[in-house]
Design a protein around this motif. Structure first.
Motif, PDB file in Angstrom:
ATOM      1  N   GLN A  90      48.805  29.636  36.073  1.00  0.00           N
ATOM      2  CA  GLN A  90      47.512  29.662  37.090  1.00  0.00           C
ATOM      3  C   GLN A  90      47.406  31.701  37.407  1.00  0.00           C
ATOM      4  O   GLN A  90      46.354  32.171  37.987  1.00  0.00           O
ATOM      5  N   LEU A  91      48.088  32.259  37.344  1.00  0.00           N
ATOM      6  CA  LEU A  91      48.850  33.438  38.004  1.00  0.00           C
ATOM      7  C   LEU A  91      48.733  34.526  36.505  1.00  0.00           C
ATOM      8  O   LEU A  91      48.804  34.254  35.261  1.00  0.00           O
ATOM      9  N   LEU A  92      48.850  35.596  36.755  1.00  0.00           N
ATOM     10  CA  LEU A  92      47.975  36.514  36.055  1.00  0.00           C
ATOM     11  C   LEU A  92      49.934  37.057  35.290  1.00  0.00           C
ATOM     12  O   LEU A  92      50.420  37.130  33.746  1.00  0.00           O
ATOM     13  N   GLY A  93      50.573  36.685  35.812  1.00  0.00           N
ATOM     14  CA  GLY A  93      52.051  37.182  35.938  1.00  0.00           C
ATOM     15  C   GLY A  93      52.332  38.321  35.809  1.00  0.00           C
ATOM     16  O   GLY A  93      53.924  38.868  35.892  1.00  0.00           O
ATOM     17  N   ILE A  94      51.820  39.480  36.516  1.00  0.00           N
ATOM     18  CA  ILE A  94      52.059  40.352  37.099  1.00  0.00           C
ATOM     19  C   ILE A  94      52.648  40.495  38.427  1.00  0.00           C
ATOM     20  O   ILE A  94      52.031  39.494  39.115  1.00  0.00           O
ATOM     21  N   MET A 151      40.438  26.402  39.559  1.00  0.00           N
ATOM     22  CA  MET A 151      39.788  28.308  39.469  1.00  0.00           C
ATOM     23  C   MET A 151      41.098  28.419  39.302  1.00  0.00           C
ATOM     24  O   MET A 151      42.262  28.508  40.265  1.00  0.00           O
ATOM     25  N   SER A 152      41.190  30.001  38.729  1.00  0.00           N
ATOM     26  CA  SER A 152      42.833  30.572  38.799  1.00  0.00           C
ATOM     27  C   SER A 152      43.198  31.551  40.266  1.00  0.00           C
ATOM     28  O   SER A 152      41.784  31.655  40.901  1.00  0.00           O
ATOM     29  N   TYR A 153      44.038  31.482  40.873  1.00  0.00           N
ATOM     30  CA  TYR A 153      44.028  32.607  41.885  1.00  0.00           C
ATOM     31  C   TYR A 153      43.628  34.077  41.510  1.00  0.00           C
ATOM     32  O   TYR A 153      42.320  34.862  42.267  1.00  0.00           O
ATOM     33  N   ALA A 154      43.605  34.425  39.813  1.00  0.00           N
ATOM     34  CA  ALA A 154      42.879  35.966  39.882  1.00  0.00           C
ATOM     35  C   ALA A 154      41.778  35.718  40.492  1.00  0.00           C
ATOM     36  O   ALA A 154      40.901  36.462  41.236  1.00  0.00           O
ATOM     37  N   THR A 155      40.649  34.605  39.918  1.00  0.00           N
ATOM     38  CA  THR A 155      39.188  34.633  40.112  1.00  0.00           C
ATOM     39  C   THR A 155      38.888  34.104  41.730  1.00  0.00           C
ATOM     40  O   THR A 155      38.219  34.911  42.112  1.00  0.00           O
ATOM     41  N   LEU A 156      39.727  34.287  42.080  1.00  0.00           N
ATOM     42  CA  LEU A 156      40.008  33.669  43.262  1.00  0.00           C
ATOM     43  C   LEU A 156      39.680  35.049  44.432  1.00  0.00           C
ATOM     44  O   LEU A 156      39.229  35.200  45.917  1.00  0.00           O
ATOM     45  N   ALA A 157      40.991  35.743  44.372  1.00  0.00           N
ATOM     46  CA  ALA A 157      41.395  36.450  44.701  1.00  0.00           C
ATOM     47  C   ALA A 157      40.015  38.173  44.560  1.00  0.00           C
ATOM     48  O   ALA A 157      39.287  38.593  44.965  1.00  0.00           O
ATOM     49  N   GLY A 158      39.233  37.760  43.704  1.00  0.00           N
ATOM     50  CA  GLY A 158      38.296  38.903  43.025  1.00  0.00           C
ATOM     51  C   GLY A 158      36.821  38.467  43.585  1.00  0.00           C
ATOM     52  O   GLY A 158      36.427  39.420  44.034  1.00  0.00           O
ATOM     53  N   LEU A 159      36.687  36.860  43.929  1.00  0.00           N
ATOM     54  CA  LEU A 159      35.347  36.852  44.372  1.00  0.00           C
ATOM     55  C   LEU A 159      35.398  37.733  45.969  1.00  0.00           C
ATOM     56  O   LEU A 159      35.223  37.941  46.418  1.00  0.00           O
ATOM     57  N   PHE A 160      36.934  37.060  46.409  1.00  0.00           N
ATOM     58  CA  PHE A 160      36.688  37.545  48.335  1.00  0.00           C
ATOM     59  C   PHE A 160      36.665  38.655  47.963  1.00  0.00           C
ATOM     60  O   PHE A 160      36.089  39.527  48.623  1.00  0.00           O
ATOM     61  N   LEU A 161      37.289  39.673  47.132  1.00  0.00           N
ATOM     62  CA  LEU A 161      36.732  40.877  47.225  1.00  0.00           C
ATOM     63  C   LEU A 161      35.465  41.913  47.418  1.00  0.00           C
ATOM     64  O   LEU A 161      34.962  42.143  47.642  1.00  0.00           O
TER      65      LEU A 161
END
Length: 114
Positions: free
Chosen positions: A64-68, A1-11
């Motif tokens: 695992q990062l978007l790069g931004i 699971m990418s960091y963006a997916t985890l952050a999105g689910l949390f949000l």
């Protein structure tokens, strides 16, 4: 699971809970207060995450990062203060709408402390 997916689910979870709490409290959130809180928390996150990353307190797997990034902080890190800015005022609104507010009174019950 990418960091963006985890952050999105949390949000997403924070937004759903905040909406439910706001409906239960029957109170609305002042947009200016929400925006101000988000801006302040985002600035603090950018500064302090950048300092901690620069000090090598933690690191991320670049694949695992978007790069931004903002400073050294990856954009995914900003989901957590955003969730807090959305969720905590909703919780506060629920608690204060149900009579959980305590009143400070003086020894004579006048509301003035001595």
């Amino acid at each position: 699971m990418s960091y963006a997916t985890l952050a999105g689910l949390f949000l997403l979870a924070a937004v759903v809970v905040a909406v439910v709490l706001r409906v239960a409290a029957r109170r609305s959130l002042t947009p200016l207060a929400l925006i101000t809180t988000i801006v302040v928390l985002a600035a603090l996150t950018a500064v302090f995450d950048s300092v901690m990353i620069a000090a090598s307190f933690f690191h991320y797997d670049p694949s695992q990062l978007l790069g931004i990034t903002i400073g050294l902080a990856p954009i995914e890190d900003f989901a957590y203060p955003l969730a807090g800015a959305i969720l905590l005022p909703a919780l506060w609104g629920l608690l204060t709408s149900r009579g959980h507010r305590t009143e400070l009174t003086g020894p004579d019950g006048s509301g003035e402390s001595r």
